[in-house]
Design an enzyme around this catalytic site. Structure first.
Site, PDB file in Angstrom:
ATOM      1  N   GLY A  31      80.768  -1.730  45.221  1.00 39.54           N
ATOM      2  CA  GLY A  31      81.737  -2.428  46.055  1.00 39.54           C
ATOM      3  C   GLY A  31      81.840  -1.891  47.474  1.00 39.54           C
ATOM      4  N   CYS A  32      81.060  -0.863  47.784  1.00 41.68           N
ATOM      5  CA  CYS A  32      81.053  -0.326  49.149  1.00 41.68           C
ATOM      6  C   CYS A  32      79.874  -0.916  49.907  1.00 41.68           C
ATOM      7  CB  CYS A  32      80.930   1.194  49.134  1.00 41.68           C
ATOM      8  SG  CYS A  32      82.444   2.041  48.699  1.00 41.68           S
ATOM      9  N   GLN A  33      80.130  -1.241  51.161  1.00 46.03           N
ATOM     10  CA  GLN A  33      79.081  -1.773  52.032  1.00 46.03           C
ATOM     11  C   GLN A  33      78.000  -0.712  52.252  1.00 46.03           C
ATOM     12  OE1 GLN A  33      80.605  -2.839  55.874  1.00 46.03           O
ATOM     13  NE2 GLN A  33      78.656  -3.579  56.620  1.00 46.03           N
TER      14      GLN A  33
END
Length: 138
Positions: free
Chosen positions: A50-52
């Site tokens: 979920g982290c860029q």
């Protein structure tokens, strides 16, 4: 130091800055001071979903307290995880799970992040709490 006391300290530090450019610079500096995660933990299963950018988070239970180490390939994200580690590392799992995270809103962090970075922040907190939940269940 309790989670709440650490959060108050961070709120005080951020209140010294007049604008968000100075706060971003401070977050980046915090990231530079983050103790490096052991290379053996910088692996796929420790990546936060979920982290860029890529963020690796590792946790250990040491004498009933959770100790976190992390790293990121993005300087601002590294600073954000450094703040979270400062708040949550060396705390009891129950305290992590019960922690009120109003300090994030009080320093204005979430509102000054891009939507993808704000989602990443939520994912980091979620992963920290998942580790705490797992250690509490043991």
């Amino acid at each position: 130091m309790t989670i709440r006391e650490t959060q108050e300290e961070i709120i005080d530090e951020f209140s010294m800055f007049e604008d968000w450019m100075q706060r971003y610079e401070y977050i980046i500096e915090l990231g530079k001071s983050l103790p490096l995660i052991d290379a053996k933990y910088q692996v796929e299963e420790n990546l936060i979903k979920g982290c860029q950018s890529q963020v690796w988070l590792h946790a250990e239970n040491v004498d009933g307290k959770v100790t976190f180490t992390a790293n990121s390939d993005a300087i601002l994200t590294k600073g954000i995880i450094a703040i979270l580690i400062r708040v949550f590392s060396n705390q009891k799992p129950a305290d992590i799970l019960e922690a009120d995270l109003t300090f994030i809103d009080e320093i204005g962090l979430k509102e000054h992040l891009s939507p993808t970075r704000a989602n990443g922040l939520v994912s980091m907190i979620k992963q920290i709490r998942m580790y705490a939940l797992a250690f509490q269940a043991k």
